[in-house]
Motif scaffolding. Structure first.
Motif, PDB file in Angstrom:
ATOM      1  N   ILE B  37       0.834  -1.202   0.000  1.00  0.00           N
ATOM      2  CA  ILE B  37       0.000   0.000   0.000  1.00  0.00           C
ATOM      3  C   ILE B  37       0.870   1.254   0.000  1.00  0.00           C
ATOM      4  O   ILE B  37       2.083   1.199   0.204  1.00  0.00           O
ATOM      5  N   GLY B  38       0.210   2.376  -0.237  1.00  0.00           N
ATOM      6  CA  GLY B  38       0.932   3.642  -0.297  1.00  0.00           C
ATOM      7  C   GLY B  38       0.188   4.586  -1.213  1.00  0.00           C
ATOM      8  O   GLY B  38      -0.543   4.140  -2.102  1.00  0.00           O
ATOM      9  N   ILE B 219       0.963  -6.653   5.428  1.00  0.00           N
ATOM     10  CA  ILE B 219       0.905  -5.408   4.671  1.00  0.00           C
ATOM     11  C   ILE B 219       2.263  -4.723   4.700  1.00  0.00           C
ATOM     12  O   ILE B 219       2.910  -4.672   5.748  1.00  0.00           O
ATOM     13  N   VAL B 220       2.676  -4.215   3.546  1.00  0.00           N
ATOM     14  CA  VAL B 220       3.868  -3.366   3.485  1.00  0.00           C
ATOM     15  C   VAL B 220       3.402  -2.002   3.001  1.00  0.00           C
ATOM     16  O   VAL B 220       2.771  -1.895   1.955  1.00  0.00           O
ATOM     17  N   LEU B 228       7.655   2.355   4.730  1.00  0.00           N
ATOM     18  CA  LEU B 228       7.286   3.128   5.914  1.00  0.00           C
ATOM     19  C   LEU B 228       7.042   2.205   7.096  1.00  0.00           C
ATOM     20  O   LEU B 228       7.471   2.462   8.217  1.00  0.00           O
ATOM     21  N   ALA B 229       6.345   1.111   6.812  1.00  0.00           N
ATOM     22  CA  ALA B 229       6.035   0.165   7.887  1.00  0.00           C
ATOM     23  C   ALA B 229       5.622  -1.156   7.269  1.00  0.00           C
ATOM     24  O   ALA B 229       5.218  -1.201   6.111  1.00  0.00           O
ATOM     25  N   GLU B 240       0.245   4.450  13.907  1.00  0.00           N
ATOM     26  CA  GLU B 240      -0.146   5.843  13.773  1.00  0.00           C
ATOM     27  C   GLU B 240       0.495   6.507  12.553  1.00  0.00           C
ATOM     28  O   GLU B 240      -0.133   7.267  11.829  1.00  0.00           O
ATOM     29  N   GLN B 241       1.770   6.153  12.347  1.00  0.00           N
ATOM     30  CA  GLN B 241       2.504   6.735  11.225  1.00  0.00           C
ATOM     31  C   GLN B 241       1.819   6.403   9.894  1.00  0.00           C
ATOM     32  O   GLN B 241       1.672   7.256   9.025  1.00  0.00           O
ATOM     33  N   VAL B 242       1.386   5.156   9.767  1.00  0.00           N
ATOM     34  CA  VAL B 242       0.733   4.729   8.538  1.00  0.00           C
ATOM     35  C   VAL B 242      -0.618   5.409   8.394  1.00  0.00           C
ATOM     36  O   VAL B 242      -0.945   5.967   7.347  1.00  0.00           O
TER      37      VAL B 242
END
Lengths: 333, 253
Positions: B37-38, B219-220, B228-229, B240-242
């Protein structure tokens, strides 16, 4: 088990129409005057060239503007065999014509298949013009603009020598000879376009990137198609020379490539039979337009414009669409 | 016990000054259904393009089943077992639906160089193509040109064409993009059931977070060319960052 995905190999229209045409073609020398028969014979020869050309345009999605090169190689190789070796056997010409045009196509193909669209078209055009200028300049080999004469050959490994009346020989024995090779060329090309290789070419035409990602080596397959296409057109060139009795640089010139494009656009490049229909129809159109008016090129031009505007699928495509409509089947995009 | 199927090490791809993929260490475990994802421009598709061979990496390595495939051709990677579908539907529009799949099978079996056999007479291939179409619910459309399918069906066929390569690792670039929200879940149901049934490792690029959370094992998340995570759907949901970067809302309480 699932009949839906196993379509009949030939439609009823194709079988019925094919039989009718076969009978008609077989009957031509028996019922028509020699001049008429020879006109049909020219048409059959051009049809072989058009079939070869359409393997690239209709099935691989590559528009060649240089197929005069392979037609010319077929013709000139025959003429050189006469000039330097004194060979008279048509079988020898046919083998040499196919091999030589395939070799030239293999060489030119290496360069051309790296590109598509306009770049491909321009490269094929440019390479064919190299051969044209060589044929014109190397006159001690090629006869320059006078060309080279090719006497009527012996057929069937020398067992059938030309009779005294050349016209009768061409309009009977040679006509059937061409008809057999035409039938063989149609059968071979039909098999090629319906083979897994043919499907791969159509996949390349539809979507080059995806084809690469299902494991089709796009450039290699394009090259093979190019060579096969050149060999067919070369065969046509070889068969054409005895009819014409002479080969000149004209058949290597780009206008002749344009004529092959015209055959196929006229007949329809989306169908298998289109190029054959187009070549035969064009040949008649030209023969009669030339006799009818000095402005025959204008007539041909108008026909082409009208055709593109009204029947973009060509003659064979229009017939196919019509038969589909008559049967009430849905139109295919 | 998990085994690593695919691994990228410090993979880099730049377009001018834009480092679309910036030293990415990306790992796919055998058997998992991984969601990538992104936001747009995060580098997801570029990463898949690098791994599938459409693009050549500037630096870094791609290791598939322990072998370095970084410099291999598309063809070699397909033979190794990497297949992909496309974000914008990429089909052979004038071929029938059945032939779209059959072509892949011919290619996989090394039959595409055959000029002397009639493709339609190859019952082994035809039967397998019919089977694949049944799995994807497209059997009734087999004889139709691919151009005649609806958008949802085209997305399914796009996946079916890649699936017919019988890959070990299948990349699906937005299998539900361009279809209505209502159609997304049925498509993912079909795709994920086939993938799990056949034990194919799959990496799915997806924007719809409902779909992502519902169907993936792991999930990446990518952002500006970097990872990112990564983690389980639950971990990502709480990250939270995601959530602030990608979803634009704070994590649920």
């Amino acid at each position: 088990m699932t009949p839906a995905i196993r379509p009949r190999l030939l439609s009823r229209l194709e079988v019925g129409g094919g039989l009718l045409v076969a009978v008609a073609l077989l009957a031509v020398p028996l019922v028509a005057a020699p001049f008429q028969t020879i006109t049909v014979c020219y048409g059959l020869v051009f049809a072989i060239a058009a079939l070869g050309f359409n393997l690239l345009l209709g099935y691989t999605g590559l528009l060649s503007f240089g197929h005069s090169a392979y037609f010319g190689v077929g013709a000139y190789v025959t003429a050189e065999l006469v000039k330097y070796l004194g060979w008279t056997s048509m079988e020898a010409y046919v083998v040499a014509g196919i091999v030589a045009s395939a070799l030239v196509a293999a060489l030119f193909g290496i360069v051309c298949v790296r590109y598509t669209r306009i770049f491909f078209g321009i490269l094929t055009l440019a390479l064919s013009q190299v051969l044209w200028s060589l044929a014109l300049k190397l006159f001690w080999v090629t006869g320059g603009s006078d060309g080279l004469r090719v006497p009527t050959p012996t057929l069937l490994f020398g067992t059938l020598a030309p009779t005294k009346d050349k016209m009768d020989f061409l309009a009977y024995h040679y006509y059937y000879y061409v008809l057999v090779l035409f039938a063989a060329a149609v059968a071979v090309m039909w098999l090629i376009v319906h083979s897994p290789f043919g499907k791969a070419l159509q996949a390349i035409r539809d979507n080059e990137t995806r084809a690469e990602f299902v494991g089709v080596q796009v450039r290699k397959y394009r090259w093979i198609a190019f060579v096969v296409s050149g060999a067919f057109t070369g065969l046509a060139g070889t068969l054409w020379v005895p009819l014409n009795g002479l080969t000149t640089p004209d058949i290597l010139y780009w206008q002749f490539s344009g004529r092959i494009v015209f055959f196929v656009v006229l007949g329809g490049f989306r169908t298998f039979w289109g190029p054959i229909v187009g070549a035969l129809a064009y040949n008649y159109l030209e023969t009669y337009a030339v006799g009818f008016t000095v402005y025959w090129q204008l007539v041909l031009g108008l026909v082409l414009v009208l055709l593109v505007l009204t029947l973009p699928q060509g003659l064979a495509g229009a017939v196919e669409a019509l038969s589909r409509r008559l049967r009430g089947a849905p139109a295919v995009a | 016990m998990t085994t690593v199927l695919l691994e990228t090490r410090r993979l880099v791809k730049a377009f001018g000054a834009n480092r679309a993929v910036d030293a990415v260490d990306f790992t796919v475990q055998a058997g998992e259904l991984l969601a990538l994802i992104g936001s747009n421009g995060a580098g997801k598709t570029t990463l898949v393009n690098l791994i599938s061979g459409l693009l050549q990496a500037d630096a870094g390595t791609i290791v598939f089943e322990g072998r370095d495939v970084t410099r291999q051709s598309i063809h070699e990677r397909i033979e190794a077992g990497i297949a992909r579908s496309f974000q914008l539907v990429n089909l052979f529009d004038q071929l029938t639906v059945a032939d779209n799949v059959a072509l892949t099978i011919f290619a996989r079996q090394g039959k595409t160089p055959h000029l002397w056999t009639v493709a339609a007479r190859d019952t082994v291939v035809a039967d397998e193509a019919a089977q694949v179409l049944r799995q994807f619910g497209l059997a009734s459309k087999a004889g139709m040109p691919a151009a005649g399918l609806s958008q949802g069906e085209r997305k399914l066929l796009d996946v079916a064409v890649a699936y017919a390569l019988k890959p070990k690792l299948l990349f699906l670039d937005e299998p539900t993009s361009g279809v209505s929200t209502r159609e997304k879940a049925p498509i993912m149901d079909v795709v994920t059931s086939v993938v799990r049934q056949e034990h194919i490792t799959a990496v799915v690029i997806e924007h719809d977070m409902d779909i992502v959370f519902r169907y993936s094992d792991r999930i990446v998340a990518m952002h500006q060319g970097a990872i990112l995570a990564q983690g389980s759907p639950d971990e990502i949901r709480r990250n939270e960052q995601v959530t602030t970067t990608l979803i634009g809302s704070p994590p649920p309480a």
